[in-house]
Motif scaffolding. Structure first.
Motif, mmCIF file in Angstrom:
data_model
loop_
_atom_site.group_PDB
_atom_site.id
_atom_site.type_symbol
_atom_site.label_atom_id
_atom_site.label_comp_id
_atom_site.label_asym_id
_atom_site.label_seq_id
_atom_site.Cartn_x
_atom_site.Cartn_y
_atom_site.Cartn_z
ATOM 1 N N GLU A 183 81.753 -2.779 15.512
ATOM 2 C CA GLU A 183 81.199 -2.260 15.878
ATOM 3 C C GLU A 183 79.436 -3.422 15.868
ATOM 4 O O GLU A 183 79.412 -3.171 16.558
ATOM 5 N N LEU A 184 79.517 -4.331 14.552
ATOM 6 C CA LEU A 184 78.773 -5.283 13.835
ATOM 7 C C LEU A 184 79.522 -6.088 15.546
ATOM 8 O O LEU A 184 78.179 -7.184 15.629
ATOM 9 N N THR A 187 82.397 5.413 13.047
ATOM 10 C CA THR A 187 81.837 4.843 13.750
ATOM 11 C C THR A 187 80.394 4.619 13.107
ATOM 12 O O THR A 187 80.484 5.774 12.147
ATOM 13 N N LEU A 188 79.370 3.323 14.158
ATOM 14 C CA LEU A 188 78.045 3.956 13.261
ATOM 15 C C LEU A 188 77.341 4.300 13.505
ATOM 16 O O LEU A 188 76.423 5.203 13.088
ATOM 17 N N VAL A 225 78.374 -1.165 4.029
ATOM 18 C CA VAL A 225 77.673 -1.851 3.203
ATOM 19 C C VAL A 225 76.987 -2.512 5.036
ATOM 20 O O VAL A 225 75.759 -2.261 4.668
ATOM 21 N N ALA A 226 77.599 -3.375 5.166
ATOM 22 C CA ALA A 226 77.214 -3.707 6.794
ATOM 23 C C ALA A 226 76.433 -3.345 7.738
ATOM 24 O O ALA A 226 75.273 -3.650 8.298
ATOM 25 N N LEU A 227 77.573 -1.938 8.159
ATOM 26 C CA LEU A 227 76.847 -1.062 8.712
ATOM 27 C C LEU A 227 75.735 -0.241 8.299
ATOM 28 O O LEU A 227 74.955 0.560 9.432
ATOM 29 N N LEU A 228 75.501 0.112 6.876
ATOM 30 C CA LEU A 228 74.092 0.768 6.139
ATOM 31 C C LEU A 228 72.846 0.159 6.534
ATOM 32 O O LEU A 228 72.140 0.005 7.153
ATOM 33 N N VAL A 286 86.360 -2.740 2.576
ATOM 34 C CA VAL A 286 85.614 -1.386 3.560
ATOM 35 C C VAL A 286 84.173 -0.839 2.691
ATOM 36 O O VAL A 286 83.230 -0.920 3.671
ATOM 37 N N ARG A 287 84.064 -1.905 2.005
ATOM 38 C CA ARG A 287 82.518 -1.382 1.074
ATOM 39 C C ARG A 287 82.271 -2.545 1.404
ATOM 40 O O ARG A 287 80.410 -2.313 2.108
#
Length: 559
Positions: free
Chosen positions: A210-211, A538-539, A454-457, A449-450
């Protein structure tokens, strides 16, 4: 050998000459005893049985008898019988019978009376013989009573032995079932744990994809896009495999609702026919008053697809698959092994015309990773998903051999007619954006995973506060948090469900989103007003889940 005879007790008399027969009969008549004068030795032999009180034979009669035949008849008496014999000796009409009398005495219970006859002597001899015979009859009756008692005792012993054998067999079956249940439970926990760890890895991969999509969106390099699509497809496939493992281990979360298959037969048939292919004909038979059932619609669809794929693989040359939907009330002789409470269930049975299964294969068919297909053509998780879904839904899965092919079916609990109709989930507004600066507490014990979460949020504009355990999250000031995003399976005294309950007790309006691919006790989620998403997410899924949770709360974002 024993004699079988009928009629009253009598005294057979063999006295072919003179007035001896009349004298004997006269004495017996005075004592009220019936006598039978025999005309020949053969008639005497025939009357030597248990109804003969005693025998009276004159020396002349003994001369007419064969020692061998008479001896054979006397030796063939029952064990309790030793019939008394009165021998009247002394005769001028025949030669001395001393040798015959001696032979008779060796064979029987003989009393000899010398003629001429004395009525008193005869009466005394007859009385003694009758008393001796009476004692023999008592022994006979006691032996008969003992035999009856012994037969009854033997019957009781036999019945008890059979009962014990049944109890032992039932105990063996119960112990075998318990061992099998423990083995399957251990295997379920193992597969669930593997699926949990694998889901975390998939979440890292999915988040990274996603990123990367966001970072390379403006580049327009088709090679990068194809590579990301390949990674995404592999991630989706891995996610489906873990869901099948979780279904077998009964560790998946089910969105149970009321399903009325009567209204969905057309759409369901189209889906199944597409999966079967053009070489196989699908016939669908639906009970006219089919009951509604309770199940997770998505997992039910997956289970039916697994059954269809199994039937398709069993008929590589084509054939007919028959889907039968009907009502069944347990107990039902068609389901002797269903460990379900008596009640009403809906049956979904798919029968094929393939080669069927051997008993050995059928015994292992529902186990995960068991497959008879060549390497690379099957994971062995299809039927295990069917069984796990059925059990977790409160139902039962079974195999049944047919004259041609195999039938695999599922029993699912009936939904009561007055059950509330399912409420459609409110869809997130596709154009709505999360308010800027939404503060999200991200609770995740796995560091990788964290990091991805965090990156997605942050990519969707959220401010993030991190916590590695439920205990650490509970120690924070939740008044500064707008939404909580937490994993379920975490070390410490609080897992994600326990954390959600503790936070709600302290702050009832706090929105909570739980994310996990593995839930040890899915039933604990029942009744909790929160959002749940499956890993790997997913995002878009995490955005919509946070948006639904935040919109349903009383909170507003601080300026």
């Amino acid at each position: 050998m024993s004699f079988v005879s009928t009629g009253p007790y009598t005294v057979p008399v063999l006295a072919p000459f003179g007035a001896d027969a009349d004298a004997v009969r006269s004495v017996l008549d005075e004592d009220g005893v019936a006598s039978k004068v025999c005309a020949s030795a053969a008639e005497l032999y025939a009357r030597i049985d248990e109804h003969a009180l005693l025998l009276v034979i004159t020396e002349e009669g003994l001369a007419a008898c064969s020692n061998a035949d008479l001896g054979a008849r006397l030796r063939s008496q029952p064990l309790w019988s030793d019939i008394p014999i009165i021998a009247l000796t002394g005769s001028k009409g025949v030669p001395s019978a001393g040798s015959r009398l001696a032979a008779l005495a060796e064979l029987g219970n003989v009393t000899m009376i010398h003629r001429p006859l004395s009525r008193e002597a005869l009466r005394m001899a007859f009385g003694a013989a009758r008393r001796a015979r009476s004692l023999q009859y008592q022994v006979r009756d006691q032996l008969a009573a003992l035999a009856v008692h012994a037969e009854e005792l033997e019957q009781r012993v036999d019945e008890r032995s059979k009962a014990l054998a049944r109890e032992i067999e039932e105990r063996k079956r119960a112990e075998a079932a318990l061992l099998e249940a423990r083995r399957m439970e251990s295997l379920g926990r193992l597969t669930g744990g593997v699926a949990h760890d694998f889901n975390n890895l998939l979440q890292v991969v999915s988040g990274a994809v996603e990123l990367l999509r966001m970072l390379t969106r403006s580049g327009g390099d088709a090679r990068i896009e194809r590579a990301l699509n390949s990674i995404g497809r592999a991630t989706d496939k891995g996610s489906k495999l873990t869901q099948q493992l979780l279904a077998y281990g009964r560790r998946q979360t089910l969105a149970t609702t009321v399903i009325d298959l009567r209204s969905q037969v057309g759409e369901l048939g189209d889906l199944l026919r597409h999966s079967l292919g053009s070489a196989i004909t699908l016939e669908i038979h639906v009970d006219s008053d089919l009951w509604p059932m309770r199940a997770d619609p998505t997992q039910l669809e997956v289970a039916l697809l697994n059954l269809v794929i199994n039937a398709r693989d069993a008929m590589p040359e084509g054939g007919t698959a028959t889907l039968t939907l009907d009502n069944r009330t347990l107990p039902d002789p068609r389901h002797p092994d269903a460990a379900l409470a008596p009640g009403q269930y809906v049956s979904l049975e798919l029968a094929d015309e393939g080669g069927g299964m051997s008993a050995e294969t059928a015994a292992s068919a529902f186990e995960p990773f068991f497959t008879t297909k060549p390497v690379g053509q099957g994971t062995g998780l299809g039927l295990s998903q069917v069984q796990g879904f059925a059990r977790q839904s409160g139902g039962h899965a079974w195999l049944a051999h047919r004259p041609r092919g195999l039938a695999v079916g599922i029993l699912l609990p009936r939904a009561r007619d007055d059950a509330a109709a399912p409420v459609a989930a409110e869809e997130a507004d596709p154009v709505a954006a999360l308010p800027p600066g939404l503060r999200v507490l991200c609770v995740e014990d796995d560091a990788m995973v964290r990091e991805q979460a965090v990156a997605l949020l942050r990519a969707i504009g959220c401010e993030v506060v991190e916590a590695a355990t439920g205990d650490a999250a509970l120690a924070l000031d939740s008044s500064a948090i707008d939404v909580v995003l937490s994993d379920v399976m975490m070390p410490g005294s609080l897992d994600g469900i326990g954390l959600a309950a503790a936070l709600r007790a302290r702050d009832p309006g706090l929105p909570v989103v739980l994310a996990s691919g593995y839930v040890l006790e899915p039933e604990r989620l029942q009744g909790l007003a929160l959002e749940f998403i499956r890993k790997p997410y997913t995002l878009q899924e995490i955005r919509e889940a946070i948006w639904r949770a935040w919109r349903g709360s009383r909170r507003t974002v601080a300026d």
